[in-house]
Scaffold this motif. Structure first.
Motif, PDB file in Angstrom:
ATOM      1  N   VAL A  65     -64.554   9.663  17.195  1.00 35.81           N
ATOM      2  CA  VAL A  65     -64.143   8.471  17.935  1.00 35.81           C
ATOM      3  C   VAL A  65     -62.667   8.238  17.630  1.00 35.81           C
ATOM      4  O   VAL A  65     -62.286   8.032  16.485  1.00 35.81           O
ATOM      5  CB  VAL A  65     -64.983   7.241  17.538  1.00 35.81           C
ATOM      6  N   THR A  66     -61.814   8.302  18.664  1.00 41.84           N
ATOM      7  CA  THR A  66     -60.378   8.128  18.464  1.00 41.84           C
ATOM      8  C   THR A  66     -59.878   6.776  18.950  1.00 41.84           C
ATOM      9  O   THR A  66     -58.791   6.356  18.571  1.00 41.84           O
ATOM     10  CB  THR A  66     -59.590   9.245  19.169  1.00 41.84           C
ATOM     11  N   ALA A  67     -60.649   6.092  19.797  1.00 43.03           N
ATOM     12  CA  ALA A  67     -60.239   4.771  20.295  1.00 43.03           C
ATOM     13  C   ALA A  67     -61.449   4.045  20.863  1.00 43.03           C
ATOM     14  O   ALA A  67     -62.392   4.671  21.345  1.00 43.03           O
ATOM     15  CB  ALA A  67     -59.166   4.908  21.374  1.00 43.03           C
ATOM     16  N   LEU A  68     -61.387   2.719  20.781  1.00 40.98           N
ATOM     17  CA  LEU A  68     -62.424   1.856  21.330  1.00 40.98           C
ATOM     18  C   LEU A  68     -61.762   0.868  22.290  1.00 40.98           C
ATOM     19  O   LEU A  68     -60.810   0.190  21.912  1.00 40.98           O
ATOM     20  CB  LEU A  68     -63.122   1.063  20.210  1.00 40.98           C
ATOM     21  N   ALA A  69     -62.278   0.784  23.510  1.00 39.58           N
ATOM     22  CA  ALA A  69     -61.769  -0.179  24.489  1.00 39.58           C
ATOM     23  C   ALA A  69     -62.475  -1.516  24.294  1.00 39.58           C
ATOM     24  O   ALA A  69     -63.514  -1.600  23.639  1.00 39.58           O
ATOM     25  CB  ALA A  69     -62.016   0.348  25.907  1.00 39.58           C
ATOM     26  N   ASP A  70     -61.909  -2.581  24.874  1.00 38.19           N
ATOM     27  CA  ASP A  70     -62.581  -3.885  24.829  1.00 38.19           C
ATOM     28  C   ASP A  70     -63.994  -3.740  25.389  1.00 38.19           C
ATOM     29  O   ASP A  70     -64.189  -3.123  26.436  1.00 38.19           O
ATOM     30  CB  ASP A  70     -61.811  -4.920  25.659  1.00 38.19           C
ATOM     31  N   GLY A  71     -64.956  -4.298  24.686  1.00 38.35           N
ATOM     32  CA  GLY A  71     -66.343  -4.254  25.141  1.00 38.35           C
ATOM     33  C   GLY A  71     -67.038  -2.924  24.896  1.00 38.35           C
ATOM     34  O   GLY A  71     -68.121  -2.697  25.420  1.00 38.35           O
ATOM     35  N   ALA A  72     -66.426  -2.036  24.114  1.00 36.74           N
ATOM     36  CA  ALA A  72     -67.027  -0.720  23.853  1.00 36.74           C
ATOM     37  C   ALA A  72     -68.371  -0.861  23.155  1.00 36.74           C
ATOM     38  O   ALA A  72     -68.623  -1.822  22.438  1.00 36.74           O
ATOM     39  CB  ALA A  72     -66.083   0.123  23.005  1.00 36.74           C
ATOM     40  N   THR A  73     -69.219   0.117  23.386  1.00 36.29           N
ATOM     41  CA  THR A  73     -70.504   0.205  22.707  1.00 36.29           C
ATOM     42  C   THR A  73     -70.580   1.563  22.030  1.00 36.29           C
ATOM     43  O   THR A  73     -70.378   2.595  22.675  1.00 36.29           O
ATOM     44  CB  THR A  73     -71.671   0.087  23.711  1.00 36.29           C
ATOM     45  N   VAL A  74     -70.853   1.537  20.728  1.00 35.46           N
ATOM     46  CA  VAL A  74     -71.036   2.769  19.963  1.00 35.46           C
ATOM     47  C   VAL A  74     -72.431   2.703  19.386  1.00 35.46           C
ATOM     48  O   VAL A  74     -72.754   1.782  18.642  1.00 35.46           O
ATOM     49  CB  VAL A  74     -69.995   2.899  18.827  1.00 35.46           C
ATOM     50  N   CYS A  75     -73.277   3.634  19.760  1.00 35.11           N
ATOM     51  CA  CYS A  75     -74.655   3.651  19.287  1.00 35.11           C
ATOM     52  C   CYS A  75     -74.950   4.955  18.574  1.00 35.11           C
ATOM     53  O   CYS A  75     -74.304   5.965  18.819  1.00 35.11           O
ATOM     54  CB  CYS A  75     -75.625   3.513  20.461  1.00 35.11           C
ATOM     55  N   GLY A  76     -75.928   4.910  17.710  1.00 37.66           N
ATOM     56  CA  GLY A  76     -76.374   6.113  17.028  1.00 37.66           C
ATOM     57  C   GLY A  76     -77.085   5.752  15.738  1.00 37.66           C
ATOM     58  O   GLY A  76     -77.094   4.603  15.311  1.00 37.66           O
ATOM     59  N   VAL A  77     -77.683   6.745  15.147  1.00 38.69           N
ATOM     60  CA  VAL A  77     -78.377   6.587  13.875  1.00 38.69           C
ATOM     61  C   VAL A  77     -77.434   7.052  12.777  1.00 38.69           C
ATOM     62  O   VAL A  77     -76.934   8.185  12.819  1.00 38.69           O
ATOM     63  CB  VAL A  77     -79.683   7.405  13.853  1.00 38.69           C
ATOM     64  N   LEU A  78     -77.183   6.168  11.812  1.00 35.28           N
ATOM     65  CA  LEU A  78     -76.236   6.466  10.744  1.00 35.28           C
ATOM     66  C   LEU A  78     -76.747   7.523   9.791  1.00 35.28           C
ATOM     67  O   LEU A  78     -77.890   7.466   9.339  1.00 35.28           O
ATOM     68  CB  LEU A  78     -75.947   5.203   9.925  1.00 35.28           C
ATOM     69  N   ARG A  79     -75.867   8.463   9.456  1.00 31.21           N
ATOM     70  CA  ARG A  79     -76.104   9.375   8.343  1.00 31.21           C
ATOM     71  C   ARG A  79     -75.484   8.709   7.122  1.00 31.21           C
ATOM     72  O   ARG A  79     -74.788   7.697   7.248  1.00 31.21           O
ATOM     73  CB  ARG A  79     -75.412  10.714   8.591  1.00 31.21           C
ATOM     74  N   PRO A  80     -75.698   9.252   5.928  1.00 32.20           N
ATOM     75  CA  PRO A  80     -75.064   8.637   4.754  1.00 32.20           C
ATOM     76  C   PRO A  80     -73.545   8.573   4.938  1.00 32.20           C
ATOM     77  O   PRO A  80     -72.933   9.538   5.399  1.00 32.20           O
ATOM     78  CB  PRO A  80     -75.435   9.588   3.609  1.00 32.20           C
ATOM     79  N   PRO A  81     -72.920   7.440   4.629  1.00 33.55           N
ATOM     80  CA  PRO A  81     -71.469   7.315   4.801  1.00 33.55           C
ATOM     81  C   PRO A  81     -70.716   8.212   3.821  1.00 33.55           C
ATOM     82  O   PRO A  81     -71.184   8.483   2.727  1.00 33.55           O
ATOM     83  CB  PRO A  81     -71.194   5.839   4.512  1.00 33.55           C
ATOM     84  N   ILE A  82     -69.562   8.674   4.254  1.00 31.76           N
ATOM     85  CA  ILE A  82     -68.673   9.488   3.434  1.00 31.76           C
ATOM     86  C   ILE A  82     -67.407   8.649   3.274  1.00 31.76           C
ATOM     87  O   ILE A  82     -66.490   8.741   4.076  1.00 31.76           O
ATOM     88  CB  ILE A  82     -68.360  10.833   4.105  1.00 31.76           C
ATOM     89  N   GLY A  83     -67.397   7.800   2.255  1.00 33.71           N
ATOM     90  CA  GLY A  83     -66.291   6.857   2.128  1.00 33.71           C
ATOM     91  C   GLY A  83     -66.320   5.922   3.317  1.00 33.71           C
ATOM     92  O   GLY A  83     -67.325   5.289   3.616  1.00 33.71           O
ATOM     93  N   ARG A  84     -65.231   5.876   4.058  1.00 28.62           N
ATOM     94  CA  ARG A  84     -65.173   5.002   5.238  1.00 28.62           C
ATOM     95  C   ARG A  84     -65.601   5.713   6.514  1.00 28.62           C
ATOM     96  O   ARG A  84     -65.590   5.143   7.594  1.00 28.62           O
ATOM     97  CB  ARG A  84     -63.760   4.453   5.386  1.00 28.62           C
ATOM     98  N   MET A  85     -65.991   6.985   6.405  1.00 32.36           N
ATOM     99  CA  MET A  85     -66.382   7.772   7.570  1.00 32.36           C
ATOM    100  C   MET A  85     -67.903   7.798   7.695  1.00 32.36           C
ATOM    101  O   MET A  85     -68.616   7.913   6.705  1.00 32.36           O
ATOM    102  CB  MET A  85     -65.872   9.216   7.427  1.00 32.36           C
ATOM    103  N   VAL A  86     -68.396   7.705   8.930  1.00 35.50           N
ATOM    104  CA  VAL A  86     -69.833   7.816   9.177  1.00 35.50           C
ATOM    105  C   VAL A  86     -70.078   8.748  10.364  1.00 35.50           C
ATOM    106  O   VAL A  86     -69.313   8.756  11.326  1.00 35.50           O
ATOM    107  CB  VAL A  86     -70.507   6.450   9.455  1.00 35.50           C
TER     108      VAL A  86
END
Length: 138
Positions: A65-86
């Motif tokens: 994910v390089t950018a999010l527009a106003d009203g963006a929706t990001v969905c998915g099932v989280l894997r274990p976080p790697i620091g601030r990255m998921v």
């Protein structure tokens, strides 16, 4: 961040990782010798590669994910976080997304039913050849 993520595909084996971390800790303790800090030189060296799901590196392909527009929706099932990255596994079985959670600053987060992402700019990533792999001759 990009340099860090690229190295996930080329992690050395567990013994070498342990030796590198132990060496880095020894060097840091040497630098801190004589400083009024509390250090713990006898603590165990802990390898979190398995915890982060990186034993075999990141997924063979994913979209960042390089950018999010106003009203963006990001969905998915989280894997274990790697620091601030998921990594987010996609409900349709498509390539997972890699999201730097700093992009979420100021956004409302809530549980949602599986749905396609919208308002998101993505950059594809694929596992590069091994550093010592020979390319095709012809």
């Amino acid at each position: 961040m990009r340099a860090k993520a690229e190295q996930w595909w080329h992690l050395p084996g567990a013994a070498e990782r342990r030796a590198r971390v132990a060496g880095a800790r020894a060097a840091a303790l040497q630098l801190l010798a004589g400083h009024p800090l509390t250090t713990y030189p006898d603590g165990p060296v802990v390898d979190h590669v398995e915890l982060f799901g990186l034993t075999d590196g990141p997924p063979p392909s994913y979209r960042e994910v390089t950018a999010l527009a106003d009203g963006a929706t990001v969905c998915g099932v989280l894997r274990p976080p790697i620091g601030r990255m998921v990594f987010l596994d996609q409900p349709d079985g498509g390539e997972p997304l890699l999201l730097d959670t700093r992009r979420l600053t100021g956004w409302a987060l809530r549980a949602a039913a599986p749905a396609p992402c919208s308002g998101v700019e993505l950059r594809p990533h694929r596992r590069p050849p091994a550093p010592d792999a020979q390319g095709a001759l012809f």
